[in-house]
Each structure stands twice: as structure tokens, then as C-alpha cells.
Design an enzyme around this catalytic site. Structure first.
Site, mmCIF file in Angstrom:
data_model
loop_
_atom_site.group_PDB
_atom_site.id
_atom_site.type_symbol
_atom_site.label_atom_id
_atom_site.label_comp_id
_atom_site.label_asym_id
_atom_site.label_seq_id
_atom_site.Cartn_x
_atom_site.Cartn_y
_atom_site.Cartn_z
ATOM 1 N N HIS A 159 -5.755 1.737 1.497
ATOM 2 C CA HIS A 159 -7.045 1.074 1.281
ATOM 3 C C HIS A 159 -8.156 1.752 2.078
ATOM 4 O O HIS A 159 -8.541 1.272 3.148
ATOM 5 C CB HIS A 159 -6.948 -0.396 1.696
ATOM 6 C CG HIS A 159 -6.081 -1.220 0.807
ATOM 7 N ND1 HIS A 159 -6.567 -1.915 -0.271
ATOM 8 C CD2 HIS A 159 -4.746 -1.451 0.829
ATOM 9 C CE1 HIS A 159 -5.577 -2.544 -0.875
ATOM 10 N NE2 HIS A 159 -4.458 -2.275 -0.227
ATOM 11 N N ILE A 166 -1.066 -1.783 2.796
ATOM 12 C CA ILE A 166 -0.748 -3.204 2.648
ATOM 13 C C ILE A 166 0.210 -3.351 1.469
ATOM 14 O O ILE A 166 -0.185 -3.164 0.328
ATOM 15 C CB ILE A 166 -2.021 -4.051 2.419
ATOM 16 C CG1 ILE A 166 -3.017 -3.847 3.573
ATOM 17 C CG2 ILE A 166 -1.661 -5.533 2.257
ATOM 18 C CD1 ILE A 166 -4.376 -4.491 3.352
ATOM 19 N N GLU A 205 -11.225 1.650 1.594
ATOM 20 C CA GLU A 205 -12.404 0.782 1.667
ATOM 21 C C GLU A 205 -12.385 -0.138 2.882
ATOM 22 O O GLU A 205 -13.402 -0.748 3.224
ATOM 23 C CB GLU A 205 -12.530 -0.041 0.373
ATOM 24 C CG GLU A 205 -11.575 -1.201 0.226
ATOM 25 C CD GLU A 205 -10.157 -0.846 -0.217
ATOM 26 O OE1 GLU A 205 -9.377 -1.778 -0.479
ATOM 27 O OE2 GLU A 205 -9.821 0.358 -0.297
ATOM 28 N N ARG A 241 6.617 0.366 -6.549
ATOM 29 C CA ARG A 241 5.835 -0.724 -5.963
ATOM 30 C C ARG A 241 6.467 -1.178 -4.651
ATOM 31 O O ARG A 241 7.668 -1.064 -4.467
ATOM 32 C CB ARG A 241 5.779 -1.920 -6.926
ATOM 33 C CG ARG A 241 5.089 -1.605 -8.231
ATOM 34 C CD ARG A 241 5.222 -2.741 -9.239
ATOM 35 N NE ARG A 241 4.510 -3.911 -8.777
ATOM 36 C CZ ARG A 241 4.992 -5.145 -8.813
ATOM 37 N NH1 ARG A 241 6.208 -5.375 -9.274
ATOM 38 N NH2 ARG A 241 4.270 -6.155 -8.384
ATOM 39 N N CYS A 284 -4.121 1.444 -4.048
ATOM 40 C CA CYS A 284 -2.978 0.539 -3.956
ATOM 41 C C CYS A 284 -2.574 0.059 -5.354
ATOM 42 O O CYS A 284 -2.028 0.831 -6.128
ATOM 43 C CB CYS A 284 -3.269 -0.613 -2.995
ATOM 44 S SG CYS A 284 -1.787 -1.485 -2.455
ATOM 45 N N GLY A 311 -4.820 -5.306 -4.924
ATOM 46 C CA GLY A 311 -4.554 -6.656 -5.396
ATOM 47 C C GLY A 311 -3.091 -6.698 -5.796
ATOM 48 O O GLY A 311 -2.262 -6.019 -5.191
ATOM 49 N N GLU A 312 -2.770 -7.439 -6.823
ATOM 50 C CA GLU A 312 -1.400 -7.495 -7.318
ATOM 51 C C GLU A 312 -1.404 -6.850 -8.698
ATOM 52 O O GLU A 312 -2.036 -7.348 -9.624
ATOM 53 C CB GLU A 312 -0.929 -8.955 -7.372
ATOM 54 C CG GLU A 312 0.574 -9.108 -7.231
ATOM 55 C CD GLU A 312 1.321 -8.616 -8.467
ATOM 56 O OE1 GLU A 312 2.246 -7.786 -8.313
ATOM 57 O OE2 GLU A 312 0.976 -9.041 -9.580
ATOM 58 N N SER A 313 -0.710 -5.734 -8.831
ATOM 59 C CA SER A 313 -0.847 -4.908 -10.038
ATOM 60 C C SER A 313 -0.418 -5.624 -11.317
ATOM 61 O O SER A 313 -1.038 -5.443 -12.370
ATOM 62 C CB SER A 313 -0.065 -3.597 -9.882
ATOM 63 O OG SER A 313 1.320 -3.844 -9.711
#
Length: 196
Positions: free
Chosen positions: A170, A134, A172, A105, A78, A46-48
Site C-alpha cells: 500500500h 496488509i 498510498e 492471495r 494489494c 480492500g477485499e478482492s
């Protein structure tokens, strides 16, 4: 064994599908009380910065730090890896600090949105792992207690410290269960004294 999957952002459903395929029960975590009955936690991408703010807003931040310091196995992918770090280059954003790593990042350049690469991950066997990156981070520095598990070129993209596991990519999204199985077998089931 029940694995919590932080469900504030990112591919949490995909993590749950992989965990189910590995034979593990999972539960989505959005509130502090949902942390009470879990044996491990997965922090998806996601966005950390956003996830860090949401952890504070939903009163999850402090409980996660305490549980992690107390030995709860945590797997971050990620943005999850960024949140596990002790230090984030050029950022004071909230982080759990459960692993002795420094991360960068968007380390492969913002213009490189995503790519796939075959990684050699010896703890998973000889067959390469097809990794999906990603806007991925990478580990720029790892402390003495951190075991480096994979690199992309010279960049560290997967590491383990005790019961914490971090991947810049990722797993998953691949259909390959090996990394989740590794987490369940080596970090969760094997106990705190597991060395690999």
C-alpha cells in the site's frame, strides 16, 4: 490529465491525496459514466472478491476490461493487483486479466495481518521504499512481457506490464510519493510505447 480512483472499497481517499501531492487531478469512480473522462485508473486495496462482485453489480467490470485492453493505464495495489491478474491461485473469482501474472492471495499467511519492510525498487532510485503489507498477495508467476520491479525475499511484490502497474503493498499509506509519480510519468504521461 484526470486519474480515476475506483471508490468501491479500500483507501481510495488516500490514493487521491497522494495523486494531488503529485500534481494530478483525480475523481472517484463508482459508475460506468465516470470512466469516460479519465486518463488512467487506480484500483485500491480492500477485499478482492468483494470488489470483483461490486464491479459486476455496478456494471463497471466489462467497461474496465475494454478500457484496459485498449491501453488505459491502470495501477492496482494489494486487492487491485489481484484484480489485474490473469490468474488467481485456487480461485475463480472475477478478475480483469489485464496483466500476464498469477497471484496468490493472503500469501504471507492469514495470521500475519500486516507488516512493514524496506524494499529495493531500482526504478525509484537507491533509497529503499518503506512498504506497508496488509494481508498481502504476491505474484507467483510473471509472463515474458512483465517487468519485475521489486521482490520481498524471493516473492515478487511489484511489477509492470506496458501501461499497467501492480503492487502487493500500500504505497498510498506511506507518505512516499515515488511509486505514484512513477505510474504517472512512466505509464500515463509517457504513452503506450514506454519501456521504462
Amino acid at each position: 490529465m484526470k486519474v480515476g480512483v475506483l471508490a468501491l472499497q479500500g483507501a481510495f481517499r488516500e490514493h487521491q491525496k497522494v495523486l494531488a501531492a503529485c500534481g494530478a487531478e483525480s475523481v472517484q469512480v463508482r459508475k460506468p459514466e465516470q470512466l469516460e473522462d479519465i486518463s488512467a485508473l487506480v484500483i485500491p486495496g480492500g477485499e478482492s472478491t468483494t470488489i470483483g462482485k461490486l464491479l459486476l453489480e455496478f456494471n463497471l467490470f466489462e467497461p474496465l476490461v475494454k478500457l484496459g485492453q485498449g491501453g488505459l493505464p491502470v495501477f492496482g495495489t494489494c486487492a487491485g493487483m489481484i484484480l489485474l491478474a490473469r490468474e488467481i491461485a485456487g480461485s475463480g473469482q472475477p478478475r480483469l486479466g489485464l496483466m500476464d501474472i498469477s497471484v496468490e492471495r493472503n500469501a504471507f499467511g492469514r495470521q500475519v495481518e500486516s507488516f512493514e519492510a524496506d524494499l529495493d525498487i531500482p526504478v525509484l532510485g537507491e533509497e529503499p521504499f518503506r512498504a506497508v503489507f496488509i494481508r498481502a498477495p504476491y505474484i507467483i508467476e510473471a509472463g515474458g512481457g512483465v517487468e519485475v520491479l521489486a521482490r520481498f525475499g524471493e516473492k515478487i511484490v511489484m511489477a509492470r506490464q506496458g501501461r499497467c502497474l501492480a503492487a502487493a503493498f500500500h504505497p498510498e499509506l506511506t507518505g512516499d510519493l515515488r511509486i505514484h509519480r512513477y505510474f504517472l510519468e512512466k505509464c500515463v504521461r509517457a504513452g503506450q510505447n514506454c519501456k521504462g
